[in-house]
Design a protein around this motif. Structure first.
Motif, mmCIF file in Angstrom:
data_model
loop_
_atom_site.group_PDB
_atom_site.id
_atom_site.type_symbol
_atom_site.label_atom_id
_atom_site.label_comp_id
_atom_site.label_asym_id
_atom_site.label_seq_id
_atom_site.Cartn_x
_atom_site.Cartn_y
_atom_site.Cartn_z
ATOM 1 N N MET A 12 -2.809 15.693 -42.689
ATOM 2 C CA MET A 12 -2.260 15.011 -41.502
ATOM 3 C C MET A 12 -0.747 14.868 -41.556
ATOM 4 S SD MET A 12 -5.038 11.925 -41.060
ATOM 5 C CE MET A 12 -6.705 12.257 -40.462
ATOM 6 N N TYR A 13 -0.075 15.706 -42.358
ATOM 7 C CA TYR A 13 1.347 15.459 -42.604
ATOM 8 C C TYR A 13 2.151 16.746 -42.676
ATOM 9 C CZ TYR A 13 -1.352 11.589 -44.483
ATOM 10 O OH TYR A 13 -2.269 10.594 -44.633
ATOM 11 N N LEU A 14 3.447 16.577 -42.423
ATOM 12 C CA LEU A 14 4.442 17.594 -42.720
ATOM 13 C C LEU A 14 5.415 16.979 -43.718
ATOM 14 C CD1 LEU A 14 4.975 18.744 -39.059
ATOM 15 C CD2 LEU A 14 4.055 20.198 -40.861
ATOM 16 N N PHE A 15 5.975 17.840 -44.576
ATOM 17 C CA PHE A 15 6.866 17.351 -45.628
ATOM 18 C C PHE A 15 8.127 18.225 -45.654
ATOM 19 C CE2 PHE A 15 7.915 16.314 -50.179
ATOM 20 C CZ PHE A 15 7.945 14.931 -50.034
ATOM 21 N N PRO A 16 8.980 18.077 -44.626
ATOM 22 C CA PRO A 16 10.160 18.939 -44.525
ATOM 23 C C PRO A 16 11.194 18.618 -45.606
ATOM 24 C CG PRO A 16 9.686 17.806 -42.441
ATOM 25 C CD PRO A 16 8.876 17.152 -43.494
ATOM 26 N N ARG A 70 -2.405 21.497 -32.825
ATOM 27 C CA ARG A 70 -1.282 21.727 -31.900
ATOM 28 C C ARG A 70 -0.105 20.821 -32.231
ATOM 29 N NH1 ARG A 70 -5.631 21.881 -28.191
ATOM 30 N NH2 ARG A 70 -5.215 19.732 -27.504
ATOM 31 N N ARG A 71 -0.399 19.556 -32.542
ATOM 32 C CA ARG A 71 0.677 18.618 -32.887
ATOM 33 C C ARG A 71 1.406 19.059 -34.154
ATOM 34 N NH1 ARG A 71 -2.616 13.002 -32.526
ATOM 35 N NH2 ARG A 71 -4.417 14.181 -31.793
ATOM 36 N N ALA A 72 0.627 19.514 -35.139
ATOM 37 C CA ALA A 72 1.231 19.980 -36.392
ATOM 38 C C ALA A 72 2.177 21.147 -36.128
ATOM 39 C CB ALA A 72 0.138 20.396 -37.369
ATOM 40 N N LYS A 73 1.748 22.083 -35.299
ATOM 41 C CA LYS A 73 2.568 23.262 -34.994
ATOM 42 C C LYS A 73 3.831 22.873 -34.222
ATOM 43 C CE LYS A 73 3.625 27.617 -34.622
ATOM 44 N NZ LYS A 73 4.348 28.236 -35.756
ATOM 45 N N THR A 74 3.688 21.969 -33.267
ATOM 46 C CA THR A 74 4.849 21.525 -32.474
ATOM 47 C C THR A 74 5.892 20.864 -33.367
ATOM 48 O OG1 THR A 74 3.485 21.200 -30.495
ATOM 49 C CG2 THR A 74 5.598 20.057 -30.557
ATOM 50 N N LEU A 75 5.445 19.976 -34.245
ATOM 51 C CA LEU A 75 6.377 19.282 -35.130
ATOM 52 C C LEU A 75 6.976 20.231 -36.164
ATOM 53 C CD1 LEU A 75 4.457 15.916 -35.618
ATOM 54 C CD2 LEU A 75 6.701 16.196 -34.545
ATOM 55 N N GLU A 76 6.168 21.126 -36.689
ATOM 56 C CA GLU A 76 6.664 22.119 -37.650
ATOM 57 C C GLU A 76 7.796 22.941 -37.025
ATOM 58 O OE1 GLU A 76 5.199 26.465 -39.021
ATOM 59 O OE2 GLU A 76 3.630 24.925 -38.929
ATOM 60 N N ASP A 77 7.568 23.424 -35.805
ATOM 61 C CA ASP A 77 8.599 24.213 -35.113
ATOM 62 C C ASP A 77 9.849 23.388 -34.855
ATOM 63 O OD1 ASP A 77 6.894 26.386 -35.101
ATOM 64 O OD2 ASP A 77 6.254 26.116 -33.008
ATOM 65 N N ALA A 78 9.665 22.131 -34.466
ATOM 66 C CA ALA A 78 10.811 21.258 -34.173
ATOM 67 C C ALA A 78 11.640 21.012 -35.427
ATOM 68 C CB ALA A 78 10.323 19.939 -33.589
ATOM 69 N N PHE A 79 10.983 20.753 -36.547
ATOM 70 C CA PHE A 79 11.715 20.512 -37.799
ATOM 71 C C PHE A 79 12.510 21.746 -38.220
ATOM 72 C CE2 PHE A 79 8.398 17.109 -38.861
ATOM 73 C CZ PHE A 79 9.271 16.075 -38.553
ATOM 74 N N ASN A 80 11.910 22.895 -38.052
ATOM 75 C CA ASN A 80 12.579 24.120 -38.487
ATOM 76 C C ASN A 80 13.776 24.498 -37.604
ATOM 77 O OD1 ASN A 80 11.251 25.009 -40.903
ATOM 78 N ND2 ASN A 80 9.448 25.496 -39.682
ATOM 79 N N LYS A 81 13.911 23.848 -36.473
ATOM 80 C CA LYS A 81 15.070 24.077 -35.606
ATOM 81 C C LYS A 81 16.232 23.144 -35.929
ATOM 82 C CE LYS A 81 12.354 25.799 -31.678
ATOM 83 N NZ LYS A 81 11.844 25.486 -30.315
ATOM 84 N N LEU A 82 15.978 22.133 -36.768
ATOM 85 C CA LEU A 82 17.031 21.179 -37.100
ATOM 86 C C LEU A 82 17.960 21.761 -38.161
ATOM 87 C CD1 LEU A 82 14.960 17.846 -37.370
ATOM 88 C CD2 LEU A 82 16.184 18.741 -35.371
ATOM 89 N N GLU A 83 19.222 21.451 -38.048
ATOM 90 C CA GLU A 83 20.215 21.922 -39.011
ATOM 91 C C GLU A 83 19.887 21.413 -40.416
ATOM 92 O OE1 GLU A 83 24.985 21.304 -40.040
ATOM 93 O OE2 GLU A 83 24.164 20.579 -38.140
ATOM 94 N N GLY A 84 19.822 22.348 -41.367
ATOM 95 C CA GLY A 84 19.615 21.965 -42.759
ATOM 96 C C GLY A 84 18.206 21.531 -43.102
ATOM 97 N N VAL A 85 17.238 21.755 -42.199
ATOM 98 C CA VAL A 85 15.848 21.337 -42.436
ATOM 99 C C VAL A 85 14.948 22.563 -42.481
ATOM 100 C CG1 VAL A 85 13.885 20.009 -41.549
ATOM 101 C CG2 VAL A 85 16.202 19.092 -41.341
ATOM 102 N N THR A 86 14.089 22.627 -43.479
ATOM 103 C CA THR A 86 13.065 23.676 -43.561
ATOM 104 C C THR A 86 11.709 23.014 -43.764
ATOM 105 O OG1 THR A 86 13.466 23.897 -45.948
ATOM 106 C CG2 THR A 86 14.589 25.451 -44.488
#
Length: 529
Positions: A444-448, A420-436
């Motif tokens: 245990m990581y995301l690499f935007p 759940r934490r991974a999904k929440t952070l993934e969605d949050a990053f993808n909403k940021l300008e210029g971030v995919t």
């Protein structure tokens, strides 16, 4: 009694002094000759260069870098000390360490069964006490007895065999066999203080000079670049494909292998991290088969980093060990040299500080195995608590055991929360300008990826910082959130990333998202135009 001890100590010191003076005439004539040479004046000695400086230490140490605990983290620790002495010194109340896979430091609780067994093994005197039956589960008591019976003298404070306690290696081999469906030999297992010493051991074995190369994924966990640098080898990069969810293409492996060989590099091994760190992808079984075939055809040792094997969050993916994959292809000991790494630091257990892990070494001749054992024996043995934990991780409670229900509830609770934490952070990053941000399938990581405005690049250059490090430092001083710049892991030139763990406790994730979002908007407003 205390006076007696002090008096005895004084007498011992005095006798030592007398013996020292008595023996001085027995020193060699060469020593007397050297002593007779006039010494430099105190004034000239004070201007002498220090015996150790950056110019005189091993240059491989200087070349080695480990971004996970680098400049950003050092600054974070400084800010943390400032907050302790002056709580209102910064616009945040705490430092949130999202830089490293250290679950328990961020509030994750240890698995009860594992800790009960460890406690009983370390203090076996309480096993026979009546109160113990009410404090510990029956199966943790039984398991502690089983483990202690495997330890010579039941002494958890004693050295063990350099590969680890034989009975614990038997348990781990049985766990590997149950996982893969193929036999495992306890003599192939080397218990280590976490997976990192095992990686160093293999680099020490394989690298002879800078002409020896190791194929490593980019992005990669900095342990690999650091250990290759320390042992004097050459890192041969192969790039994961961000556009296809950090895919590992065999065509890329072949291209980098041929390029390196044309430069006179002898490529010795291929490192594969599955699930990926820092990228979080989980390899498909067909992809793994192609990798195994590539290593077999090219005569490469396959170094399989599988420490996140329990951390898979998407139903369409499943972890398969490279040993299972290679054996299912019909390849045995004589076909492929394979080293598989596992650790108690990751998974749902997160016992980083206990320093437990192992490597399973297959496909090496007896003469080479003897050399691996020799290297292991230089360190005497890994710590016993870590060895016990490694055996527990590979042989947890089973259905029908008294602890199974509570153990399984803890395990499922941790892993589902991480998903759940991974999904929440993934969605949050993808909403940021210029971030995919790609999906976190595991680990245990995301690499935007972050597309930084040109003004940011120039500001970073003026500050003598790499652009993604500049972003991470600004984020830290504004929010207290610690990320690791993508440049510390390697990335396609001209792209910028950062690594963020999914480990802050679930109730803190909304605050992380809010802080990140507010900072990023402000940062982009500052540098966009």
């Amino acid at each position: 009694m205390r006076r007696f001890v002090i008096g005895s100590a004084r007498s011992l010191i005095e006798r030592s002094r007398q013996n020292y003076h008595f023996q001085r005439p027995l020193l060699s004539s060469s020593y007397r000759l050297l002593s007779s040479i006039p010494s430099s004046s105190s004034s000239s000695s004070s201007t002498m260069a220090p015996p150790v400086s950056l110019n005189t230490i091993n240059p491989k140490v200087i070349e080695c870098e480990y971004a996970v605990r680098g400049e950003i983290v050092i600054l974070a620790q400084k800010l943390q000390e400032e907050i302790k002495t002056k709580p209102d010194a910064h616009p945040f109340e705490e430092i949130l360490y999202c830089n490293i896979g250290n679950p328990q430091s961020l509030g994750q609780q240890p698995i009860t069964f594992f800790r009960e067994v460890l406690a009983l093994c370390d203090h076996p005197a309480i096993l026979d006490k009546s109160e113990t039956q009410g404090l510990f589960s029956a199966d943790s008591i039984e398991r502690a007895w089983q483990i202690l019976d495997k330890i010579p003298g039941r002494a958890t404070g004693a050295y063990s065999h350099s590969q680890g306690i034989k009975g614990l290696r038997d348990t781990i081999a049985a766990g590997i066999e149950a996982r893969d469906g193929f036999p495992a030999d306890p003599n192939d297992i080397f218990l280590t203080d976490g997976a990192s010493p095992a990686v160093h051991m293999m680099m020490q074995l394989l690298i002879r000079s800078e002409k020896d190369g190791i194929l490593c994924p980019i992005p990669q966990y900095p342990l690999y670049s650091a250990s290759i640098a320390l042992h004097g080898g050459t890192l041969v990069p192969y790039y994961l494909d961000e556009a296809t969810g950090w895919g590992l293409e065999v065509s890329e492996l072949k291209k980098q292998l041929e390029t390196s060989r044309s430069k006179g590099i002898t490529v010795r091994a291929l490192v594969v991290i599955n699930p990926g760190n820092p990228t979080g992808q989980v390899l498909a079984e067909e992809n793994q088969k192609a990798i195994v075939e590539f290593c077999k055809q090219e005569g490469l040792v396959l170094l399989a980093d599988e420490v996140y094997q329990e951390n898979v969050y998407v139903p369409e993916k499943k972890f398969h060990s490279f040993k299972k994959v290679s054996r299912s292809m019909g390849y045995g000991e004589k076909d492929l040299s394979l080293v598989s790494f596992q650790s108690v630091s990751k998974g749902y257990y997160g016992e980083c500080g206990k320093r437990g892990g192992y490597m399973e070494v297959t496909g090496f001749g007896t003469d080479v195995r003897e050399q691996i054992y020799k290297v292991a024996s230089v360190n005497l043995c890994s710590n016993i608590s870590g060895q016990i934990l490694a055996s527990l991780v590979m042989s947890p409670p089973k259905v029908g055991d008294e602890s199974y229900e509570s153990y399984n509830a803890e395990r499922v609770g941790i892993l589902s929360s991480l998903a759940r934490r991974a999904k929440t952070l993934e969605d949050a990053f993808n909403k940021l300008e210029g971030v995919t941000c790609n999906k976190a399938e595991g680990a245990m990581y995301l690499f935007p990826r972050i597309d930084l405005p040109e003004k940011t690049i120039k500001a970073a250059e003026a500050a003598k910082k790499i652009p993604d490090a500049y972003y991470c430092q600004r984020l830290l001083t504004a929010t207290g959130i610690v990320l690791v710049p993508g440049s510390g892991f390697g990335q396609v030139p001209g792209t910028w990333h950062f690594r963020c763990t999914i480990l802050p406790q679930e109730d803190k994730i909304p605050a992380v998202v809010t802080r990140l979002t507010d900072f990023h908007k402000s940062f982009m407003d500052e540098f966009r135009g």
